[in-house]
Design an enzyme around this catalytic site. Structure first.
Site, PDB file in Angstrom:
ATOM      1  N   GLN A 128       0.848  -1.208   0.000  1.00 38.54           N
ATOM      2  CA  GLN A 128       0.000   0.000   0.000  1.00 38.54           C
ATOM      3  C   GLN A 128       0.882   1.257   0.000  1.00 38.54           C
ATOM      4  O   GLN A 128       1.488   1.596   1.020  1.00 38.54           O
ATOM      5  CB  GLN A 128      -0.873   0.014   1.254  1.00 38.54           C
ATOM      6  CG  GLN A 128      -1.749   1.248   1.381  1.00 38.54           C
ATOM      7  CD  GLN A 128      -2.495   1.304   2.710  1.00 38.54           C
ATOM      8  OE1 GLN A 128      -2.027   0.745   3.708  1.00 38.54           O
ATOM      9  NE2 GLN A 128      -3.626   1.968   2.733  1.00 38.54           N
ATOM     10  N   GLY A 129       0.927   1.952  -1.108  1.00 41.40           N
ATOM     11  CA  GLY A 129       1.776   3.151  -1.215  1.00 41.40           C
ATOM     12  C   GLY A 129       0.970   4.428  -1.053  1.00 41.40           C
ATOM     13  O   GLY A 129       0.682   5.117  -2.036  1.00 41.40           O
ATOM     14  N   TYR A 130       0.607   4.743   0.175  1.00 36.30           N
ATOM     15  CA  TYR A 130      -0.105   5.989   0.464  1.00 36.30           C
ATOM     16  C   TYR A 130       0.864   7.022   1.076  1.00 36.30           C
ATOM     17  O   TYR A 130       1.099   8.073   0.517  1.00 36.30           O
ATOM     18  CB  TYR A 130      -1.243   5.741   1.477  1.00 36.30           C
ATOM     19  CG  TYR A 130      -2.590   5.320   0.899  1.00 36.30           C
ATOM     20  CD1 TYR A 130      -2.687   4.646  -0.300  1.00 36.30           C
ATOM     21  CD2 TYR A 130      -3.768   5.590   1.592  1.00 36.30           C
ATOM     22  CE1 TYR A 130      -3.928   4.254  -0.801  1.00 36.30           C
ATOM     23  CE2 TYR A 130      -5.010   5.211   1.089  1.00 36.30           C
ATOM     24  CZ  TYR A 130      -5.082   4.541  -0.107  1.00 36.30           C
ATOM     25  OH  TYR A 130      -6.305   4.165  -0.589  1.00 36.30           O
ATOM     26  N   GLU A 247     -10.018  -0.750   5.040  1.00 34.31           N
ATOM     27  CA  GLU A 247      -8.852  -0.947   5.919  1.00 34.31           C
ATOM     28  C   GLU A 247      -9.250  -0.787   7.386  1.00 34.31           C
ATOM     29  O   GLU A 247      -8.829  -1.557   8.238  1.00 34.31           O
ATOM     30  CB  GLU A 247      -7.754   0.070   5.542  1.00 34.31           C
ATOM     31  CG  GLU A 247      -6.491  -0.097   6.385  1.00 34.31           C
ATOM     32  CD  GLU A 247      -5.348   0.825   5.951  1.00 34.31           C
ATOM     33  OE1 GLU A 247      -5.535   1.635   5.007  1.00 34.31           O
ATOM     34  OE2 GLU A 247      -4.273   0.735   6.567  1.00 34.31           O
ATOM     35  N   SER A 387      -3.723   7.738  12.422  1.00 32.13           N
ATOM     36  CA  SER A 387      -3.496   7.744  13.878  1.00 32.13           C
ATOM     37  C   SER A 387      -4.830   7.905  14.623  1.00 32.13           C
ATOM     38  O   SER A 387      -5.802   8.436  14.083  1.00 32.13           O
ATOM     39  CB  SER A 387      -2.530   8.867  14.260  1.00 32.13           C
ATOM     40  OG  SER A 387      -3.218  10.094  14.274  1.00 32.13           O
ATOM     41  N   ASN A 388      -4.844   7.430  15.870  1.00 31.12           N
ATOM     42  CA  ASN A 388      -6.106   7.461  16.623  1.00 31.12           C
ATOM     43  C   ASN A 388      -6.554   8.887  16.944  1.00 31.12           C
ATOM     44  O   ASN A 388      -7.759   9.139  17.060  1.00 31.12           O
ATOM     45  CB  ASN A 388      -5.971   6.622  17.893  1.00 31.12           C
ATOM     46  CG  ASN A 388      -6.036   5.139  17.560  1.00 31.12           C
ATOM     47  OD1 ASN A 388      -5.827   4.765  16.410  1.00 31.12           O
ATOM     48  ND2 ASN A 388      -6.347   4.322  18.539  1.00 31.12           N
ATOM     49  N   GLU A 389      -5.588   9.813  17.076  1.00 31.64           N
ATOM     50  CA  GLU A 389      -5.983  11.210  17.294  1.00 31.64           C
ATOM     51  C   GLU A 389      -6.811  11.682  16.093  1.00 31.64           C
ATOM     52  O   GLU A 389      -7.862  12.319  16.239  1.00 31.64           O
ATOM     53  CB  GLU A 389      -4.746  12.116  17.451  1.00 31.64           C
ATOM     54  CG  GLU A 389      -3.950  11.912  18.732  1.00 31.64           C
ATOM     55  CD  GLU A 389      -3.026  10.686  18.687  1.00 31.64           C
ATOM     56  OE1 GLU A 389      -2.886  10.080  17.603  1.00 31.64           O
ATOM     57  OE2 GLU A 389      -2.463  10.337  19.738  1.00 31.64           O
TER      58      GLU A 389
END
Ligand SMILES: Cc1cc2nc3c(=O)[nH]c(=O)nc-3n(C[C@H](O)[C@H](O)[C@H](O)COP(=O)(O)OP(=O)(O)OC[C@H]3O[C@@H](n4cnc5c(N)ncnc54)[C@H](O)[C@@H]3O)c2cc1C
Length: 403
Positions: A128-130, A247, A387-389
């Site tokens: 996965q290239g994000y 995802e 991230s969760n933030e």
């Protein structure tokens, strides 16, 4: 939903358990027991994928017409539970859980015919290239550029944190095709058929746990065909977001894995002396903390059952972010609980003993062997997949929009 299983479902459970007891090779079993990440050891994981494909069980979450199993929610959950009880390596998420479902939803007929069968068979593995240096949470600021040239694009730039790119033979990626207007408006979603195009270089990054799991990928005038584009040029942001739903929403439940971690911790605590006398498993403070964690894992398991049964909660725009936040934090808490049981027994750095096929005997138990790498690796669960933030921001925005 009925939680009492019918005799037919119990027969299904026995069929699955019997297959899991007989089909995996010793190396696949060892890889499962030594998995200390979402990403199992590659070679054994793909070998197991191919065995599951032969049985018709590689992609229970895919629609039947594309090779899914057509199982009921209960069957899917039973399968996941038996899978974890047998300590088998989880299949890798990028192909079966991300680009496969994306192509089923948004790919052209040619793309589906070309790419879905080798994903299902376990012949292809996609990276996965994000993310890019400087473009992680602010993904839309990405700058890896693709310029149209005849029927091709020429790509220049780099990607980072690309998990298992050193094992992959294909890659899906986001590229910048325009700098006009909003940053989201100039992004295109591309499928790359190879990882060894001239000008393409993959460099592994070693993680805290000592393993090369993520990579950097560099592009120096890499020529790829435009036929690999999903959706229109400059419209890739909505394609990218669609994939992120798969995802984060997860075709596969996380709670069976968490339950298995807790089971292993409980077993080990039953054999670990407590400093206050007796065994750790009998210590009231340990029991309280373990019970709190177990209750939260059981709650997640109910949430996941609702989601795979197609309950409306799974259609809430905030659901993928909610699901990702809850399960990533529970993985970290479970890894802390496991380290607490191992104590100093888990501190030895035993990279060679962790390698599948190694003849180095681990110091301490197999539980001690995995706890510290699992603890270190799981520091990343609240970062990857967004991230969760940032997920909490998305949940808040979605709630505000619905208020
Ligand atoms: C183990 C691992 C595997 C990964 N695998 C892949 C992969 O296969 N492919 C891929 O493309 N990427 C992958 N990633 C990259 C991952 O998606 C990014 O690391 C993630 O999105 C965070 O971006 P960043 O690292 O640039 O951190 P930054 O975006 O720089 O964030 C730094 C800190 O700032 C906080 N922050 C940033 N913006 C906000 C905001 N708006 N509000 C509140 N807080 C904020 C973040 O929460 C974080 O704590 C992986 C990462 C890890 C750690």
């Amino acid at each position: 939903m009925n939680v009492e299983f019918s005799p037919e479902l119990e027969a299904f459970r026995r069929e699955v358990a019997e297959f899991f007891a007989t089909a995996p090779t010793p190396a696949i079993r060892e890889a499962g027991r030594k998995t200390t990440s979402v990403f199992a050891p590659f070679d054994q994981c793909m070998a197991w994928h191919q065995i599951l494909y032969q049985k018709g069980w590689a992609a229970p979450h895919w629609p039947k017409e594309y090779g899914g199993t057509g199982w009921s929610v209960e069957q899917r959950f039973i399968f996941a539970e038996e899978y974890r009880k047998a300590d088998l390596p989880p299949l890798l998420p990028q192909s079966l859980g991300m680009v496969g479902p994306l192509l089923i939803d948004l790919g052209t007929e040619e793309q589906k015919a070309k790419y879905l069968p080798p994903i299902l068979k376990g012949e292809d593995f996609w990276a996965q290239g994000y993310s890019e240096p400087g473009s992680g949470s602010d993904l839309a600021s990405l700058s890896c550029r693709a310029e149209a040239d005849g029927d091709d694009y020429i790509i220049n730039g780099s990607k980072i944190w690309t998990t298992y790119a050193h094992h992959a033979n294909r890659m899906f990626m986001l590229v910048r095709t325009s700098t006009d207007g909003k940053k989201q408006a100039g992004i295109t979603f591309l499928l790359l058929d190879r990882m060894d195009y001239p000008g393409m270089e993959v460099r592994p990054i070693y993680g805290l746990d000592g393993f090369p799991e993520q990579c950097e990928v560099f592009f120096d005038n890499v020529r790829v065909p435009q036929s690999g584009r999903v959706g229109e040029e400059n419209q890739g942001w909505s394609v990218a977001k669609h994939l992120l739903k798969h995802e984060r929403g997860g075709g596969n439940a996380a709670s069976p894995t968490l339950m298995r971690y807790l089971e292993r911790a409980r077993e080990a605590a039953g054999q670990t002396p407590s400093p206050f006398g007796g065994m750790l498993a009998d210590d009231p403070v340990f029991q309280r903390d373990f019970g709190e964690l177990e209750a939260d894992v059981i709650s997640l398991s109910h949430l996941e059952k609702l989601a795979i049964s197609g309950h409306e909660i799974a259609r809430d725009p905030a659901f993928p972010s909610m699901n990702k936040t809850i399960n990533s934090e529970l993985i970290q808490r479970a890894s802390v609980m496991m380290s607490r049981v191992s104590g100093v027994g888990g501190l030895a750095r035993q990279l060679e003993a962790l390698r599948v096929g190694s003849n180095v005997e681990p110091q301490g138990s197999e539980f001690d062997l995995i706890t510290m790498p699992l603890y270190l690796n799981s520091r990343a669960t609240t970062i990857y997949a967004g991230s969760n933030e940032v997920q909490r921001d998305l949940i808040a925005r979605s709630l505000a929009a619905g208020a």
